[in-house]
Motif scaffolding. Structure first.
Motif, PDB file in Angstrom:
ATOM      1  N   LYS A  85       0.827  -1.217   0.000  1.00  0.00           N
ATOM      2  CA  LYS A  85       0.000   0.000   0.000  1.00  0.00           C
ATOM      3  C   LYS A  85       0.855   1.260   0.000  1.00  0.00           C
ATOM      4  O   LYS A  85       0.478   2.287  -0.568  1.00  0.00           O
ATOM      5  CB  LYS A  85      -0.955  -0.008   1.194  1.00  0.00           C
ATOM      6  CG  LYS A  85      -1.979   1.107   1.184  1.00  0.00           C
ATOM      7  CD  LYS A  85      -3.037   0.906   2.259  1.00  0.00           C
ATOM      8  CE  LYS A  85      -4.003  -0.203   1.892  1.00  0.00           C
ATOM      9  NZ  LYS A  85      -5.167  -0.277   2.819  1.00  0.00           N
ATOM     10  N   LYS A  89       0.910   4.404  -3.513  1.00  0.00           N
ATOM     11  CA  LYS A  89       0.281   5.711  -3.320  1.00  0.00           C
ATOM     12  C   LYS A  89       0.441   6.551  -4.587  1.00  0.00           C
ATOM     13  O   LYS A  89       1.492   6.548  -5.219  1.00  0.00           O
ATOM     14  CB  LYS A  89       0.915   6.430  -2.128  1.00  0.00           C
ATOM     15  CG  LYS A  89       0.578   5.786  -0.787  1.00  0.00           C
ATOM     16  CD  LYS A  89       1.248   6.529   0.358  1.00  0.00           C
ATOM     17  CE  LYS A  89       0.897   5.885   1.693  1.00  0.00           C
ATOM     18  NZ  LYS A  89       1.580   6.569   2.827  1.00  0.00           N
ATOM     19  N   LYS A 176      -7.016   2.752  -4.131  1.00  0.00           N
ATOM     20  CA  LYS A 176      -6.509   2.966  -2.768  1.00  0.00           C
ATOM     21  C   LYS A 176      -6.702   1.726  -1.897  1.00  0.00           C
ATOM     22  O   LYS A 176      -5.956   1.510  -0.943  1.00  0.00           O
ATOM     23  CB  LYS A 176      -7.209   4.161  -2.133  1.00  0.00           C
ATOM     24  CG  LYS A 176      -6.884   5.487  -2.816  1.00  0.00           C
ATOM     25  CD  LYS A 176      -7.621   6.629  -2.154  1.00  0.00           C
ATOM     26  CE  LYS A 176      -7.295   7.953  -2.823  1.00  0.00           C
ATOM     27  NZ  LYS A 176      -8.023   9.101  -2.213  1.00  0.00           N
TER      28      LYS A 176
END
Length: 214
Positions: A85, A89, A176
């Motif tokens: 993660k 971004k 996301k």
């Protein structure tokens, strides 16, 4: 009488030569026909393989769209750990491949990614290789060309997107929530599709950059 014998002998000899030549010529024609037939069969088999494989790839790509990835642990070239993660971004193109996959499938695509990075910025491309051992990962990095400036991470865990076929190399973007979208499976049987995919990605990133500037 002697002249007749000489004539008949010469005629017989000439006939024998003609027959030998004729048999040899026909043998060559037959062998050429067999070779052409084998080449045609091989070509048909190769085309059938390509069509079957592209069909499978299309189904796999459709299956993977929207699939949520786990937040896998990744390792930098220096051995530091981070999470998927964190590296995803912003708008990124992810390229995932396995050391057990087809090298002639992912190596050429990596070179194309280097060229793409010069157009959209290397910060927008993340390469993740599945290597169980760090030594293998280092050897892979050493084999890369010196002009490769991509950000490359190691994962020790397979991205289990499919029940099987997890050794295919994949190019995709993520949301996301790490949901996959715009996926393309890169394989030696669909090089043209992979090239078209990169053109679309380039256009998408350029449009995004233009919108931000405006």
């Amino acid at each position: 009488m002697k002249r007749q014998i000489v004539f008949l002998t010469t005629l017989s000899f000439a006939l024998i030569i003609y027959l030998v030549y004729d048999v040899h010529s026909k043998r060559i024609i037959i062998e050429n026909y067999k070779n052409q037939n084998e080449e045609l069969q091989n070509l048909n088999a190769e085309q059938s393989y390509v069509l079957e494989n592209i069909t499978i790839l299309s189904k796999l790509q459709h299956f993977a769209e929207g699939h949520n990835l786990e937040n896998y642990t990744l390792y930098t070239t220096d051995g530091d750990s981070c999470e998927l993660k964190d590296v995803c971004k912003g708008e990124k193109l992810i390229y995932y491949f396995s050391e057990q996959g087809c090298q002639v499938c992912y190596q050429p695509f990596l070179k194309k990614l280097v060229e793409l990075s010069k157009k959209i910025g290397k910060e927008h491309i993340v390469v993740i290789g599945k290597f169980e051992e760090r030594r293998s990962f280092k050897l892979f990095l050493q084999d890369l060309t010196s002009n490769n400036d991509l950000t490359i991470y190691q994962t020790k865990t397979e991205f289990n997107i499919y029940p099987e076929y997890n050794e295919y190399a994949l190019a995709f973007q993520v949301t996301k929530d790490l949901a996959i979208n715009n996926i393309c499976i890169t394989d030696k049987s669909n090089t043209e599709l992979s090239a078209d995919y990169l053109k679309l990605i380039e256009k998408k990133f350029n449009n995004s950059t233009s919108s931000q500037v405006e």
